[in-house]
Design an enzyme around this catalytic site. Sequence first.
Site, PDB file in Angstrom:
ATOM      1  N   GLU A 173      48.205  23.498  60.324  1.00 44.07           N
ATOM      2  CA  GLU A 173      47.114  24.447  60.565  1.00 44.07           C
ATOM      3  C   GLU A 173      46.523  25.093  59.318  1.00 44.07           C
ATOM      4  O   GLU A 173      45.954  26.195  59.414  1.00 44.07           O
ATOM      5  CB  GLU A 173      47.631  25.549  61.494  1.00 44.07           C
ATOM      6  CG  GLU A 173      48.682  26.511  60.868  1.00 44.07           C
ATOM      7  CD  GLU A 173      50.135  26.132  61.131  1.00 44.07           C
ATOM      8  OE1 GLU A 173      50.409  24.947  61.390  1.00 44.07           O
ATOM      9  OE2 GLU A 173      51.002  27.036  61.067  1.00 44.07           O
ATOM     10  N   ASN A 174      46.571  24.458  58.149  1.00 41.10           N
ATOM     11  CA  ASN A 174      46.009  25.055  56.932  1.00 41.10           C
ATOM     12  C   ASN A 174      44.660  25.710  57.208  1.00 41.10           C
ATOM     13  O   ASN A 174      43.820  25.151  57.893  1.00 41.10           O
ATOM     14  CB  ASN A 174      45.804  23.971  55.872  1.00 41.10           C
ATOM     15  CG  ASN A 174      46.975  23.035  55.778  1.00 41.10           C
ATOM     16  OD1 ASN A 174      48.087  23.462  55.523  1.00 41.10           O
ATOM     17  ND2 ASN A 174      46.745  21.752  56.028  1.00 41.10           N
TER      18      ASN A 174
ATOM     19  N   HIS B 181      46.425  28.353  66.066  1.00 39.55           N
ATOM     20  CA  HIS B 181      47.155  28.954  64.947  1.00 39.55           C
ATOM     21  C   HIS B 181      46.255  29.839  64.078  1.00 39.55           C
ATOM     22  O   HIS B 181      46.752  30.705  63.358  1.00 39.55           O
ATOM     23  CB  HIS B 181      47.751  27.871  64.040  1.00 39.55           C
ATOM     24  CG  HIS B 181      49.175  27.495  64.357  1.00 39.55           C
ATOM     25  ND1 HIS B 181      50.155  28.421  64.604  1.00 39.55           N
ATOM     26  CD2 HIS B 181      49.784  26.274  64.424  1.00 39.55           C
ATOM     27  CE1 HIS B 181      51.310  27.785  64.824  1.00 39.55           C
ATOM     28  NE2 HIS B 181      51.104  26.483  64.726  1.00 39.55           N
TER      29      HIS B 181
ATOM     30  N   ALA C 203      50.870  17.823  62.947  1.00 37.16           N
ATOM     31  CA  ALA C 203      49.653  18.316  62.323  1.00 37.16           C
ATOM     32  C   ALA C 203      49.941  19.649  61.662  1.00 37.16           C
ATOM     33  O   ALA C 203      50.981  20.259  61.906  1.00 37.16           O
ATOM     34  CB  ALA C 203      48.546  18.476  63.365  1.00 37.16           C
TER      35      ALA C 203
ATOM     36  N   GLU D  36      46.699  23.547  66.716  1.00 39.24           N
ATOM     37  CA  GLU D  36      46.392  23.911  65.322  1.00 39.24           C
ATOM     38  C   GLU D  36      45.230  24.888  65.276  1.00 39.24           C
ATOM     39  O   GLU D  36      45.224  25.823  64.466  1.00 39.24           O
ATOM     40  CB  GLU D  36      46.089  22.663  64.482  1.00 39.24           C
ATOM     41  CG  GLU D  36      47.150  21.566  64.517  1.00 39.24           C
ATOM     42  CD  GLU D  36      48.573  22.047  64.277  1.00 39.24           C
ATOM     43  OE1 GLU D  36      48.766  23.041  63.547  1.00 39.24           O
ATOM     44  OE2 GLU D  36      49.515  21.436  64.832  1.00 39.24           O
TER      45      GLU D  36
ATOM     46  N   GLU E 249      53.628  23.773  54.206  1.00 41.08           N
ATOM     47  CA  GLU E 249      54.620  24.413  55.064  1.00 41.08           C
ATOM     48  C   GLU E 249      55.881  23.539  55.078  1.00 41.08           C
ATOM     49  O   GLU E 249      55.749  22.326  55.214  1.00 41.08           O
ATOM     50  CB  GLU E 249      54.107  24.569  56.496  1.00 41.08           C
ATOM     51  CG  GLU E 249      55.095  25.348  57.354  1.00 41.08           C
ATOM     52  CD  GLU E 249      54.594  25.643  58.768  1.00 41.08           C
ATOM     53  OE1 GLU E 249      53.535  25.133  59.165  1.00 41.08           O
ATOM     54  OE2 GLU E 249      55.295  26.382  59.461  1.00 41.08           O
TER      55      GLU E 249
HETATM   56  N1  TRP Z   1      52.999  24.300  61.457  1.00 38.92           N
HETATM   57  C1  TRP Z   1      52.973  22.938  61.937  1.00 38.92           C
HETATM   58  C2  TRP Z   1      52.704  23.038  63.426  1.00 38.92           C
HETATM   59  O1  TRP Z   1      51.618  23.171  63.855  1.00 38.92           O
HETATM   60  C3  TRP Z   1      54.249  22.216  61.692  1.00 38.92           C
HETATM   61  C4  TRP Z   1      54.306  21.330  60.503  1.00 38.92           C
HETATM   62  C5  TRP Z   1      53.419  20.403  60.134  1.00 38.92           C
HETATM   63  C6  TRP Z   1      55.358  21.220  59.570  1.00 38.92           C
HETATM   64  N2  TRP Z   1      53.861  19.721  59.048  1.00 38.92           N
HETATM   65  C7  TRP Z   1      55.033  20.212  58.682  1.00 38.92           C
HETATM   66  C8  TRP Z   1      56.535  21.886  59.399  1.00 38.92           C
HETATM   67  C9  TRP Z   1      55.879  19.844  57.642  1.00 38.92           C
HETATM   68  C10 TRP Z   1      57.388  21.535  58.352  1.00 38.92           C
HETATM   69  C11 TRP Z   1      57.060  20.521  57.497  1.00 38.92           C
HETATM   70  O2  TRP Z   1      53.546  23.111  64.229  1.00 38.92           O
HETATM   71 ZN    ZN Z   2      52.488  24.994  65.229  1.00 39.51          ZN
END
Ligand code: TRP
Ligand code: ZN
Length: 869
Positions: free
Chosen positions: A269-270, A306, A267, A303, A126
């Site tokens: 959420e993969n 998510h 963190a 996470e 992400e």
């Molecule tokens: N989606 C992640 C969250 O829980 C955010 C995130 C984690 C992210 N690592 C990242 C966004 C690296 C951009 C780049 O909020």
């Molecule tokens: Zn998030």
Amino acid sequence: MKEGQPTTIYLQDYAAPAYRVDAVSLVFELGEASTRVTSVANYRREPGVAADTPLELYGEALELLEVRLNGLPLSETDYSISDTGMSVHNVSALCTLEIVTRIYPQKNTSLEGLYQTSGNFCTQCEAQGFRKITYYPDRPDVMTVFTTQILADKQKYPVLLSNGNLTGSGDLPDGRHWARWEDPFHKPAYLFALVAGNLQHVEDHYTTLSGRDVTLRIYTEAHNIDKCDHAMQSLKRAMSWDEQRFGLEYDLDIYMVVAVDDFNMGAMENKGLNVFNSKLVFASPATATDMDYVNIEAVIGHEYFHNWTGNRVTCRDWFQLSLKEGLTVFRDQEFTSDLHSRPVKRIEDVRALRTFQFAEDASPMAHPIRPASYMEINNFYTVTVYEKGAEVVRMYQTLLGRDGFRKGMDLYFERHDGQAVATENFLAAMADANEADLSQFQRWYDQAGTPQVAVRMDYDAAAQRCTLHFSQSCPATPEADNKLPFLIPVAIGLLDGKGQDLIGTQVLRLTDTEQSFTFDKVPEQPVPSLLRDFSAPVKLNFPYAEADLVFLMKHDSDAFNRWDAGQRLAMQTILTLLAAHQQQEAFGLEHDFISAYQAILTDDALDRALRAAALQLPSEADIAEVARPSDPEAIHAVREFIYTTLAKALRLDLERLYAELHEEGEYSPDATSIGRRSLKNVCLAYLGRIQDDGIHEACLQQYLAAGNMTDAMAALAVLSSIECPQREQALQHFHDRWQHDSLVMDKWFALQATSSLPDTLQQVQALMQHKLFDMRNPNKVRALVGSFAMRNPLHFHAQDGSGYAFLTERVLELDAMNPQIASRMVRPLMNWRQYEPVRSALMKAQLERIQAHSGLSGDVNEIVSKSLV
Ligand code: TRP
Ligand code: ZN
């Protein structure tokens, strides 16, 4: 992004993808010099798309080795390659594209895509990291099933993980081994993850409401394996909470969390394989503070939540980021509130919102929670998208009630499970499930800026009638000068002279620029309690007399507003003193102000955590937000004056309470114990303002005797801003005790960076040479550089510009390694316009120096160029 040619992406240009992916299969051959990635994807042209439409794939910094279409090598004329991707021409409606790329994870310092951390492989995809792995339609509205095969040296990388279920593994003749993972859920590429390394794990199980058994694992390097229990317990609490509150269950047979030391954010959420910054996993009483314990639980929850709000229902495009982030932050806030103290959590969240989000909304980077354009999406993982986004979600619940909100959530999942959608779909689900007209609510997604609500009250004694007159406005922000009125839920109460509620709590709906609400049968002139529980992310002004605020501090039935009345009183006092300070007039504190603080300190009937919160003055950043043009030195002086005056006046009460709250016995991070420690340590922080060797000694004793990190850090934090032998002794002791634990040492770096002692910048510069400091590790950068620039306004804003110059040099150094982190670090310079002229000019000059730097990343360039407009 092409260097020197920043481009802007617009929401209005969104076009659905021309090709979908039926399935993708990836093979990673992980090597010591490079990694070979083979991707086989089945593409399907969308109905109605012209046959000559090329297949567009994103790709960055890739070495293309092979490319085959339906098994045949592609000739050079069948495709074209650019810095940002590949177009394949003349593809059939159904086709299989096989692409082999070579990448260099060991050289990847951006921590995006595939990289190494502590000698292990991990990914961060992400928002757009997958395109640094292979050519692919790396956009969230392209969802498919992934199969991942990993091949690696068995000794160095005994653990091979990816999303979904393990469906095969084995040894290879050359000392390598392999594993295959299959994820049955359709997902966009940003949720892909791979981890390979020498990791241990702890395991537990959870039985879902419907009776399915889920294996839970947390993976880490061996030396931290004993610090995973709190994270594991937090995960189980989160799983259970989401079943109870939202009826949402986990959907795979295994849920894995991997802790890594080098991570750009908190963190990720993969699907089925979360990757966490190790600071949000590891906890033990000796190494983690109460705040760490609470944060770990919140982020583990975030996470996990998510999985439904983000993964099962994902974003159509990155403009919709708040669809998943605002909603998921709201969910994690509710999780914490249900498990601990709701008012304490609310106060903390609102404090953070006001300090950071209101500042962002008043900055050149102000944007709506659903921006209409961006240059670099990584720059939009902001407090606006996250925290203001959560406030917007909370307003649905305030307007519709908890049950109405739940109905909306149910309909949202019923309609959109498995889809990539936009914020409008969420609004429509909320409206339709409740047969409500929420069309005006859309403006919260489209307009930036913090709305201001001004309130006046009329009381007609003869008619026993009270009228509240509201007006709303919103300052100009980069996307629009003139704003349409928002739909603002304002929760209010009216208090009689005894402090009793006359009308309970009512939620008024502001919809117009000017609006009045009348209340009958009000027997006496009331004191209004406005914006209870902070029912909307606005600045509300009412001409309160100081006596009204003291009254509300004592009597409001809304705990949030009791705290807020205290903050208003403190801010009024601070502004008065600041004006006097600027005129070089003598100043002091009113007796009434001191006794209001004494009342809180000595009211043993009041919740301790709430007393601790009430005793804290607005931060220097909060004051700078209001007192413009800001002079950080004057702000520091005035705020310290108040603390010192209160400490001297209330010394006996503070000492009594401090002694009374002393505790022994086993550490527990429950709300009651946390409240006790926070009040005790607030007392210590007050007492530390008194120049007295006995107090310094008491701090040292608390530090040395502490059975937990909360008390140790609290004492050390007090000492860190006092020039005394106990300071040196405690800091040295901490260093010697924890130098083997890099994560704990981040606290030691951060403390020294936030000291108010005069040589702090020199200390920070010296600490950059410390053997444990590493510019490639984001946690270290945040601890030392970030703390100095963001949490030490006194020294960052030194009038000679030394703080600004220091930050600029770090930003340029970082930008060459990790643009995402550089782009975070540069932001303290962004608000240069709000400072007094000398500082303002110095800040601007540093921004110009950065802008002139050749080879600047698109990330930093976006922030700097928007700041200088
Ligand atoms: N989606 C992640 C969250 O829980 C955010 C995130 C984690 C992210 N690592 C990242 C966004 C690296 C951009 C780049 O909020
Ligand atoms: Zn998030």
